[in-house]
Design an enzyme around this catalytic site. Structure first.
Site, short mmCIF file in Angstrom:
data_model
loop_
_atom_site.label_atom_id
_atom_site.label_comp_id
_atom_site.label_asym_id
_atom_site.label_seq_id
_atom_site.Cartn_x
_atom_site.Cartn_y
_atom_site.Cartn_z
CE LYS A 105 -4.29 -2.03 2.20
NZ LYS A 105 -3.65 -3.27 2.65
NE ARG A 106 6.15 0.73 1.43
CZ ARG A 106 5.98 -0.03 2.40
NH1 ARG A 106 4.90 -0.14 3.09
NH2 ARG A 106 6.99 -0.54 2.95
#
Lengths: 306, 306
Positions: A105-106
């Site tokens: 989830k960058r």
């Protein structure tokens, strides 16, 4: 890589990804005991327990499933030692022929987004060398920063034939706080979904795009809508099982070709031995319990799609 | 920690945070040469170059500034070795008396958000031990997943007297794609800003909340609005300098007490020696060039606030 993922789904007849999100509390006593005996009650000891736990699960289920999804937070919490366990897990799963979706989830911009993209999917340049760092096959990406945050991933995906899944409608209870807000009559998740479809147009595999989406199993009505908004987008569906999503809720996440979605389960599989249903396997049999839970999940989904 | 940050800002008279976002291309030749001689053109070589570069910068500017903001992506791209350089940088900056804002932009839910929160701000439990992992003072957090993604950080902040900065309106050109969309006549960033103010109410330091916000210098009008929407929220302001934000744009990010904002500059400081203005320092003098750039930035901001 989206083609590979689809091939493996067809071969296993299981649109299932097992989330490798090991909380230390999931690891059976005998594994903790051995790891702590060797490394002490340290970050290295925790990382060793997590790694041995994963290895057992992967060995037990790798012939049944196309893909795994290690959740990097569960490793990152143990610092450098945890990150080593993450890297070992990614490498081991790839050796076993599994597609690896790094649930990272960058989301950042410009050169920073490039750094995440090359660090997780591509190669970094060091002097005259190009080197892989974590080298997952897919990663999850947060869209809040807009195209500046997503395009660097797409560029690397094209070079490496890899892929991303962009958060659209997440599985958690408060996901609506921002994602459901109405923009010109449409919820924000639909606007994001439309944009995901546009991002994906330019990077198509044989039938689906390299740019996928995340839509929670806990929101089946939203899934139905988003399936139409993003017809060529593969949907990663978390929230099945422990979070409350049921097989019957899943049908609308799939297209008529029987494809287009992959259902994720983490706790429901890797900590199956803690459920009454699989309690007879005991702590020692945690991996066999996980195998049984995968088989049950495969049947539940097949039933929903029939 | 918000009280500590404010004290240090007052003491240095510099509401400035230096972004430690070292691209390998910023590191002068002599540093790369030495690192590659020792470790080869490897991930370890790159990490060593980055770490030595940082050390030089920190030694040169630590008496002038209250805080640094290492951008974890720039370390994570070099895998485990890069993460070691990140951890060393965090520890070194704290030894030097600097407040450390980990620019990690993490955002996840439930037990996963807890893992990020304890891994970066708090302590993880391993057997009978509670251990720090990365141990920054603040981290940046992505709000797209709603309260489920933010509350676990707030809980750890209360326990540890630490803080977060939540992304509200980011500095990049495409930040408006989702953040500017109108929800009942209000842009989404305002809705997020209102929520940040609410999250912050329950975790107040002496005059500002532990829950801060990120608003880009490149959007001064939006900053003016958000300053009013979030009166007790400290604002971390990226985008000054290299991204185009100017001192004159900054005044409205501050409250009448002269506080309430901290301006971030990365490339503009750490790669100052590459600018014509500071070229006379040369590659060897990159750290002194950074010091000169901090002093100029301090004056630019003081002028804007006067």
């Amino acid at each position: 890589m989206i083609n590979t993922l689809i091939e493996k789904i067809k071969k296993t007849n299981a649109p299932i990804v097992v989330g490798l999100d090991p909380m230390l509390a999931y690891t059976p006593g005998h594994i903790q005991k051995k790891a702590f005996a060797e490394y002490g009650e340290t970050l290295a000891g925790a990382a060793e327990a997590v790694w041995q736990f994963n290895k057992g699960i992967v060995d037990a289920v790798c012939d049944l499933i196309p893909a795994v999804k290690p959740q990097i937070a569960m490793y990152e919490q143990f610092g450098i030692e945890g990150m080593k366990a993450f890297a070992k897990t990614v490498d081991y799963c790839k050796e076993k022929g599994l597609v690896v979706i790094g649930d990272v989830k960058r989301g950042d911009i410009g050169s920073t987004a490039v750094a995440y993209a090359v660090g997780h999917l591509g190669k970094v340049t060091v002097g005259s060398n190009s080197l892989y760092s974590f080298n997952e096959d897919f990663v999850t990406v947060n869209p809040y920063l807009g195209s500046d945050g997503v395009n660097p991933f797409i560029k690397v995906c094209k070079e490496e034939k890899k892929g991303i899944f962009v958060l659209v409608k997440t599985s958690n209870p408060s996901s609506g706080e921002f994602q459901d807000r109405l923009v010109e009559g449409k919820p924000l998740y639909e606007i994001v979904g439309e944009q995901v479809a546009r991002w994906g147009e330019d990077c198509m595999g044989d039938s689906y795009s390299y740019v996928g989406a995340v839509v929670g199993a806990t929101y089946p009505e939203q899934g139905k809508l988003l399936r139409k908004v993003m017809p060529k987008t593969f949907i990663l569906v978390p929230g099945y099982g422990a979070q409350g999503g049921k097989g019957a809720d899943l049908a609308h996440f799939f297209n008529e070709d029987g494809l287009g979605a992959i259902i994720s389960s983490s706790r429901g599989i890797i900590a199956a031995y803690k459920q009454e249903k699989y309690a007879s396997y005991g702590e020692e049999g945690y991996a066999d319990a996980a195998r049984a839970a995968v088989i049950d999940m495969r049947e539940d989904i097949a039933g929903a799609l029939a």
